[in-house]
Design a protein around this motif. Sequence first.
Motif, PDB file in Angstrom:
ATOM      1  N   ASP A   1       0.756  -1.275   0.619  1.00  0.00           N
ATOM      2  CA  ASP A   1      -0.288   0.069   0.458  1.00  0.00           C
ATOM      3  C   ASP A   1       0.976   1.554   0.243  1.00  0.00           C
ATOM      4  O   ASP A   1       0.199   2.450  -0.433  1.00  0.00           O
ATOM      5  CB  ASP A   1      -1.187   0.035   1.210  1.00  0.00           C
ATOM      6  N   LYS A   2       1.981   1.315   0.838  1.00  0.00           N
ATOM      7  CA  LYS A   2       3.089   2.673   0.488  1.00  0.00           C
ATOM      8  C   LYS A   2       3.160   2.501  -1.129  1.00  0.00           C
ATOM      9  O   LYS A   2       3.465   3.907  -1.286  1.00  0.00           O
ATOM     10  CB  LYS A   2       3.926   2.305   1.997  1.00  0.00           C
ATOM     11  N   PHE A   3       3.938   1.811  -1.397  1.00  0.00           N
ATOM     12  CA  PHE A   3       3.732   1.866  -2.509  1.00  0.00           C
ATOM     13  C   PHE A   3       2.541   2.116  -4.130  1.00  0.00           C
ATOM     14  O   PHE A   3       3.188   2.981  -4.900  1.00  0.00           O
ATOM     15  CB  PHE A   3       4.577   0.391  -3.313  1.00  0.00           C
ATOM     16  N   ARG A   4       1.651   1.688  -3.377  1.00  0.00           N
ATOM     17  CA  ARG A   4       0.567   1.945  -4.327  1.00  0.00           C
ATOM     18  C   ARG A   4      -0.237   3.341  -4.068  1.00  0.00           C
ATOM     19  O   ARG A   4      -0.607   3.504  -4.344  1.00  0.00           O
ATOM     20  CB  ARG A   4      -0.444   1.165  -3.443  1.00  0.00           C
ATOM     21  N   ILE A   5       0.184   3.720  -3.173  1.00  0.00           N
ATOM     22  CA  ILE A   5      -0.170   5.161  -3.174  1.00  0.00           C
ATOM     23  C   ILE A   5       0.781   6.468  -3.564  1.00  0.00           C
ATOM     24  O   ILE A   5       0.058   7.381  -3.905  1.00  0.00           O
ATOM     25  CB  ILE A   5       0.351   5.644  -1.361  1.00  0.00           C
ATOM     26  N   LEU A   6       1.811   5.522  -4.538  1.00  0.00           N
ATOM     27  CA  LEU A   6       2.408   6.878  -4.905  1.00  0.00           C
ATOM     28  C   LEU A   6       1.175   6.966  -6.757  1.00  0.00           C
ATOM     29  O   LEU A   6       0.836   8.370  -7.453  1.00  0.00           O
ATOM     30  CB  LEU A   6       3.869   5.957  -5.597  1.00  0.00           C
ATOM     31  N   GLY A   7       0.548   6.186  -6.625  1.00  0.00           N
ATOM     32  CA  GLY A   7      -0.421   6.216  -8.173  1.00  0.00           C
ATOM     33  C   GLY A   7      -1.713   6.792  -7.735  1.00  0.00           C
ATOM     34  O   GLY A   7      -2.946   7.138  -8.914  1.00  0.00           O
TER      35      GLY A   7
ATOM     36  N   ARG B   1     -10.009   1.336  -2.004  1.00  0.00           N
ATOM     37  CA  ARG B   1     -10.822   1.853  -3.339  1.00  0.00           C
ATOM     38  C   ARG B   1      -9.359   2.683  -3.828  1.00  0.00           C
ATOM     39  O   ARG B   1      -7.745   2.602  -4.763  1.00  0.00           O
ATOM     40  CB  ARG B   1     -11.673   2.290  -3.945  1.00  0.00           C
ATOM     41  N   ARG B   2      -8.598   4.112  -2.889  1.00  0.00           N
ATOM     42  CA  ARG B   2      -8.510   4.992  -3.455  1.00  0.00           C
ATOM     43  C   ARG B   2      -7.222   5.002  -2.330  1.00  0.00           C
ATOM     44  O   ARG B   2      -5.630   5.270  -2.945  1.00  0.00           O
ATOM     45  CB  ARG B   2      -8.888   6.549  -3.082  1.00  0.00           C
ATOM     46  N   LEU B   3      -7.011   4.311  -1.419  1.00  0.00           N
ATOM     47  CA  LEU B   3      -5.679   3.649  -0.210  1.00  0.00           C
ATOM     48  C   LEU B   3      -5.027   2.545  -0.183  1.00  0.00           C
ATOM     49  O   LEU B   3      -4.227   2.870  -0.092  1.00  0.00           O
ATOM     50  CB  LEU B   3      -5.950   4.705   0.907  1.00  0.00           C
ATOM     51  N   GLY B   4      -6.208   1.636  -0.304  1.00  0.00           N
ATOM     52  CA  GLY B   4      -5.793   0.181   0.128  1.00  0.00           C
ATOM     53  C   GLY B   4      -6.166  -0.149   1.454  1.00  0.00           C
ATOM     54  O   GLY B   4      -6.525   1.095   2.380  1.00  0.00           O
ATOM     55  N   LYS B   5      -5.990  -1.293   1.775  1.00  0.00           N
ATOM     56  CA  LYS B   5      -6.759  -1.808   3.023  1.00  0.00           C
ATOM     57  C   LYS B   5      -5.986  -1.702   4.257  1.00  0.00           C
ATOM     58  O   LYS B   5      -6.500  -1.299   5.041  1.00  0.00           O
ATOM     59  CB  LYS B   5      -6.379  -3.006   3.191  1.00  0.00           C
TER      60      LYS B   5
END
Length: 453
Positions: A119-125, A145-149
């Motif tokens: 999720d830390k990596f995914r937050i870049l998107g 949806r926007r930030l992760g579980k």
Amino acid sequence: MQTLTKDIVIIGAGLTGLTAAYYLKQKGKNILILEKENRIGGQIRTFQEEGFTFESGPNTGAVSHPEVAELFRELSPACELETACEDAKRRLIWKGNQFHALPSGLIGGLMTPLFSFYDKFRILGEPFRQKGNNPDESVASLARRRLGKSYLDYAVDPFVSGVYAGDPDKLITRFALPKLYNLEQEYGSFIRGAIAKAKQPKTERDRLATKKVFSAKGGLEKMVKALGGSIGREHIQLEAKNITVRPVDGHWLVETITPGGTIHIRAGKVITTTGGYTLPGLLPFIPEDEIQPIRNLTYAPVIQVSVGVKNTGNLSFNAFGGLIPSREKKDVLGILFPAACFEGCSPQEGALFSFFMGGMRHPEFLEMADEEIQKKVIASFHSLLKFPAHQEPDLIRIFRHSRAIPQYGADSLERLQKIEEIQRNYPGLILGGNIRDGIGMADRIKQGTLLAK
């Protein structure tokens, strides 16, 4: 029987009603507040015992609207605004077996154990993620949806517990957290929206909304008393029971039973500021199908326990407080550290804590005996705050609120539409209070100000 004539009758002497009355009286209006209890202030009440100053209702607010700063400025010197010290910016989240600081910057966000690496990596998107199109999306769905579980579990879920004592799966974002909803809808992204908002020019009045945590020097009841003093005792009727309102020949007839007898009041306008569950009895002329969506507003039950310690030893509590995610399965929703935010809450070597329990996930806690609540609090005092096993709190005071915080869920749109419809159908009747426009003290002050205008 006594008969009175007033410009405006306000029902409820909580913060909304008192603020509206304060500004209406300033404009020369002939007003009367009717309050069923024997004191003003609603949920706001301050106690002082054994060197501790603690609240039984709201502990703090946020200066999120200019109206807050303006009201305090006008009430000075009878009541002084107190904003929390820098430590209050630090927020803690429980994970595993300890509290962790909620990160406030990029480095902290990368290093924190609260969120998963994915999720830390995914937050870049996040700035490039597609905008949602469901106007009734829940807070949990939006966060997932926007930030992760992991952000839902260890940031959004505890935040919702701290603010609403609620369930993020049942709160609808555009009603419960409208600023967050609007960031996505207007800018397509939380991050892009926050950056754009920060760049927008602000007026001098806009800058009054500092977002800082606030109380009143000496406790929040100082604000209530200052409002009451400015309004005047002659404009407030306490212990007003069995209040009913009905339209009669172009005006309003309000009837109530007081210790001094029955009072009939002829008024040009009526403002209600009480809970949705009170309105059917208060407004018996409104058909059941019209009032039902307002009456059905759910309120979270909350137990607040004030805990005082005269000497914390080697322990320090330099933070606003700590929140407990629901997945951690604890008895406590969160713990505030008022003495770390404001001076005079506890003896110099001590600390004051506000434990919160119950909420929408554990409404059954409200039925527990005081002894059982105290047992759970003392267990959390040792396991969460890490006080040694031999040390007991010096003060424990339990406050129960069966209808503490309204839940802005899936029924909110219907409720708001009915409020507007009733006000259109019955000119001169205004439905205020926490049935709409937000739940915080700043929201109540802003609404009271706007109702008066």
